[in-house]
Design an enzyme around this catalytic site. Sequence first.
Site, mmCIF file in Angstrom:
data_model
loop_
_atom_site.group_PDB
_atom_site.id
_atom_site.type_symbol
_atom_site.label_atom_id
_atom_site.label_comp_id
_atom_site.label_asym_id
_atom_site.label_seq_id
_atom_site.Cartn_x
_atom_site.Cartn_y
_atom_site.Cartn_z
ATOM 1 N N TYR A 1 66.428 50.039 52.938
ATOM 2 C CA TYR A 1 66.222 51.327 53.923
ATOM 3 C C TYR A 1 66.509 52.046 52.219
ATOM 4 O O TYR A 1 67.611 51.269 51.304
ATOM 5 C CB TYR A 1 67.300 52.058 54.398
ATOM 6 C CG TYR A 1 66.784 52.659 54.740
ATOM 7 C CD1 TYR A 1 65.499 54.042 55.160
ATOM 8 C CD2 TYR A 1 67.590 53.794 54.586
ATOM 9 C CE1 TYR A 1 65.607 55.345 55.262
ATOM 10 C CE2 TYR A 1 67.234 55.560 53.629
ATOM 11 C CZ TYR A 1 66.117 56.041 54.732
ATOM 12 O OH TYR A 1 66.139 57.055 54.584
ATOM 13 N N GLN B 1 62.119 58.650 53.174
ATOM 14 C CA GLN B 1 62.204 59.647 54.206
ATOM 15 C C GLN B 1 61.251 60.875 53.069
ATOM 16 O O GLN B 1 60.959 62.101 54.336
ATOM 17 C CB GLN B 1 63.503 60.772 53.395
ATOM 18 C CG GLN B 1 63.994 62.449 54.575
ATOM 19 C CD GLN B 1 65.196 63.047 54.554
ATOM 20 O OE1 GLN B 1 65.540 62.514 55.195
ATOM 21 N NE2 GLN B 1 65.125 63.946 52.890
ATOM 22 N N SER C 1 66.070 66.343 55.622
ATOM 23 C CA SER C 1 64.485 66.491 56.404
ATOM 24 C C SER C 1 64.602 67.073 57.926
ATOM 25 O O SER C 1 62.890 67.169 58.324
ATOM 26 C CB SER C 1 64.831 65.309 56.216
ATOM 27 O OG SER C 1 65.203 64.348 57.231
ATOM 28 N N THR D 1 16.223 57.870 51.583
ATOM 29 C CA THR D 1 17.696 57.113 50.969
ATOM 30 C C THR D 1 17.383 57.226 49.467
ATOM 31 O O THR D 1 17.032 58.630 49.381
ATOM 32 C CB THR D 1 17.215 55.530 50.832
ATOM 33 O OG1 THR D 1 15.932 55.878 49.976
ATOM 34 C CG2 THR D 1 16.641 55.284 52.239
ATOM 35 N N HIS D 2 18.561 57.786 48.891
ATOM 36 C CA HIS D 2 18.635 58.298 47.341
ATOM 37 C C HIS D 2 18.472 59.831 47.941
ATOM 38 O O HIS D 2 17.946 60.437 47.553
ATOM 39 C CB HIS D 2 17.961 57.828 46.343
ATOM 40 C CG HIS D 2 18.008 56.532 46.557
ATOM 41 N ND1 HIS D 2 18.487 55.799 45.244
ATOM 42 C CD2 HIS D 2 17.492 55.010 47.221
ATOM 43 C CE1 HIS D 2 18.886 54.429 45.628
ATOM 44 N NE2 HIS D 2 17.364 53.913 46.543
ATOM 45 N N ASN E 1 68.492 54.535 60.409
ATOM 46 C CA ASN E 1 67.411 53.558 59.949
ATOM 47 C C ASN E 1 67.407 52.881 60.968
ATOM 48 O O ASN E 1 65.321 52.802 60.593
ATOM 49 C CB ASN E 1 68.040 52.100 58.641
ATOM 50 C CG ASN E 1 68.711 52.949 57.935
ATOM 51 O OD1 ASN E 1 68.562 54.071 57.566
ATOM 52 N ND2 ASN E 1 69.016 52.141 56.782
ATOM 53 N N LYS F 1 57.106 61.041 56.199
ATOM 54 C CA LYS F 1 56.964 61.577 57.454
ATOM 55 C C LYS F 1 55.668 63.478 57.092
ATOM 56 O O LYS F 1 54.660 63.122 57.940
ATOM 57 C CB LYS F 1 57.998 62.937 57.980
ATOM 58 C CG LYS F 1 58.610 61.303 58.400
ATOM 59 C CD LYS F 1 60.620 62.139 58.700
ATOM 60 C CE LYS F 1 60.840 60.752 58.989
ATOM 61 N NZ LYS F 1 61.774 59.867 57.495
ATOM 62 N N SER G 1 29.358 86.743 54.018
ATOM 63 C CA SER G 1 29.696 86.189 52.162
ATOM 64 C C SER G 1 30.654 88.465 52.514
ATOM 65 O O SER G 1 30.007 89.057 53.421
ATOM 66 C CB SER G 1 29.037 86.673 52.048
ATOM 67 O OG SER G 1 29.154 86.904 50.725
ATOM 68 N N ASN H 1 26.903 81.145 55.507
ATOM 69 C CA ASN H 1 28.010 80.279 55.240
ATOM 70 C C ASN H 1 27.996 79.063 56.152
ATOM 71 O O ASN H 1 29.087 79.190 57.026
ATOM 72 C CB ASN H 1 28.887 81.116 54.491
ATOM 73 C CG ASN H 1 28.502 81.767 53.113
ATOM 74 O OD1 ASN H 1 27.090 81.877 52.888
ATOM 75 N ND2 ASN H 1 29.505 82.512 52.941
ATOM 76 N N GLU I 1 32.083 72.450 55.619
ATOM 77 C CA GLU I 1 33.077 72.348 54.391
ATOM 78 C C GLU I 1 33.980 72.131 54.275
ATOM 79 O O GLU I 1 34.873 71.315 53.610
ATOM 80 C CB GLU I 1 32.376 73.813 53.108
ATOM 81 C CG GLU I 1 31.139 74.051 53.248
ATOM 82 C CD GLU I 1 30.200 75.624 52.396
ATOM 83 O OE1 GLU I 1 29.583 74.992 51.797
ATOM 84 O OE2 GLU I 1 31.867 76.243 51.476
ATOM 85 N N LYS J 1 24.145 86.910 54.155
ATOM 86 C CA LYS J 1 24.055 85.432 53.981
ATOM 87 C C LYS J 1 24.939 85.167 55.022
ATOM 88 O O LYS J 1 25.351 85.740 56.365
ATOM 89 C CB LYS J 1 25.130 84.969 52.862
ATOM 90 C CG LYS J 1 24.244 85.227 51.089
ATOM 91 C CD LYS J 1 24.955 84.112 50.327
ATOM 92 C CE LYS J 1 24.891 82.633 50.516
ATOM 93 N NZ LYS J 1 25.676 81.884 49.883
HETATM 94 N N1 ARG Z 1 66.173 61.896 57.550
HETATM 95 C C1 ARG Z 1 66.404 60.281 57.047
HETATM 96 C C2 ARG Z 1 64.218 59.458 56.929
HETATM 97 O O1 ARG Z 1 64.171 59.892 57.354
HETATM 98 C C3 ARG Z 1 66.440 58.953 57.819
HETATM 99 C C4 ARG Z 1 66.893 57.971 57.661
HETATM 100 C C5 ARG Z 1 68.542 58.389 57.294
HETATM 101 N N2 ARG Z 1 68.974 57.086 56.664
HETATM 102 C C6 ARG Z 1 69.822 56.331 55.621
HETATM 103 N N3 ARG Z 1 70.953 55.466 55.116
HETATM 104 N N4 ARG Z 1 70.234 57.532 55.201
HETATM 105 O O2 ARG Z 1 64.183 58.385 55.798
#
Ligand code: ARG
Length: 459
Positions: free
Chosen positions: A315, A320, A21, A153-154, A108, A323, A275, A283, A288, A281
């Site tokens: 966990y 992972q 990651s 309205t509408h 974790n 994010k 455009s 835009n 948008e 034009k």
């Molecule tokens: N890169 C992992 C994540 O984003 C970190 C935690 C990893 N923990 C593990 N027991 N493999 O979740």
Amino acid sequence: MNNNQILKNTNAKLLDEFNASVMFDKELYAQDIKGSIAHSKMLALQDIITVDDQEKIEAGLLQVKAEIESGKFEWKIEHEDVHMAIENRLTEIIGDAGGRLHTARSRNDQVATDFALYVQDKSIVIKDKLKMLIETLVNIASKHTETLIPGMTHLQHAQPINFGFHLLAYANMFKRDFERFESSYQRNNNCPLGSAALAGTPHNIDRFKTSELLGFDSPTACALDTSSNRDFALEILFNISTSMMHISRISEELILWSSYEFGFVKMSDEYATTSSIMPQKKNPDVPELLRGKTGRVYGNLVSLLTVMKGLPLAYNKDTQEDKEGVFDSVKTMEISLDILCAVMDTLIINADVMEKACKVGHLSATDLADYLVQKANIPFRTAYYITKDVVSLANKLGKDMSELTIEELRTANDEVANIDKEIISYLDLRNSMNARTSFGGTSTQRTKEQIKSFQDWLK
Ligand code: ARG
């Protein structure tokens, strides 16, 4: 190498990449280092590591941070994630002491802490930007408490309102958004660190100290819950989604209003694009895109909800996947707020066109019905049908109701044949707007009160 070996090598490389990651969670480097410094301080205070080691760790981490920020740091797939990458480099710099940092914690609780810090930091940034937008809207509103615009309205003309009041509707939405970020912040201001892998640790740690050093209110209550809790991330995704929905709605109105058919506003040239084929034009690409980006932040919310739905405690590597969507939504939200603010700030408002539009669609029809209820004690439903005749008459004469003379109006039906001539002033559009004096209503007076309370809140 034979085919099998090539395949094996390729698979190993693919697997590393699949598992890693680091290429996206490096975004959390500052939070990771902050968390590690706090953790090391707590470990030293508890005599779990020596002060000497703590000082080495802290200095080393600050060096790593400087390397990252100057672009010297080399992020490598084989380090898997931001946590391992930083710990590895730290140990390269300071030697054995680096290996003591991970005492009494696990990746974790480490990743949960980094991510929680990120979400909390970003909530504050977003709240500030929301406030800026609200301020912009309230400023414009304060200049247009008497500018008439057809309230709809509408998407059909309904009743005259003032343009300031219309903008305040959005200011209210964005204020609720602000409060939503605020309450999520309060609810989630707990420190995961020290939960370790899932069950706590036998080391004599002080989680309250770590929590305090990181600016949280308190440590999280249950290690098992903590290591796989991502509610805080879901909350920011939901808060962003709701706020983007509001941004999308105002964008939709900007798009409509800047169309030839409405002509209520003109977007400053910087925010309108041309455009490639039609030279005439202009835009509204910017609103948008704001409307369109709402779709992707909804996607990020649904994506994480789906990731979380089947996870057994505690966990699992699935998390992972939490994010990238959050990073994406946060960035989208930040830029969208900045851009919307700038668009509003430079918006050209065609008050004349708005007012002219109010003369179409008998916007003061309800005022006649209300008048009959108030002055003649006629049940509202009856007044409604009497008014309908006046609307038909106005249509027949090709006039708006607000333009009827008293003589014309009196011919609509028997019930209005002797109506007092004062009714004409009730049908005046500005009077109609100003008649709505109930709390939260559109009258200029009530609008000014709302503006005042926003200004107080903004202070
Ligand atoms: N890169 C992992 C994540 O984003 C970190 C935690 C990893 N923990 C593990 N027991 N493999 O979740």
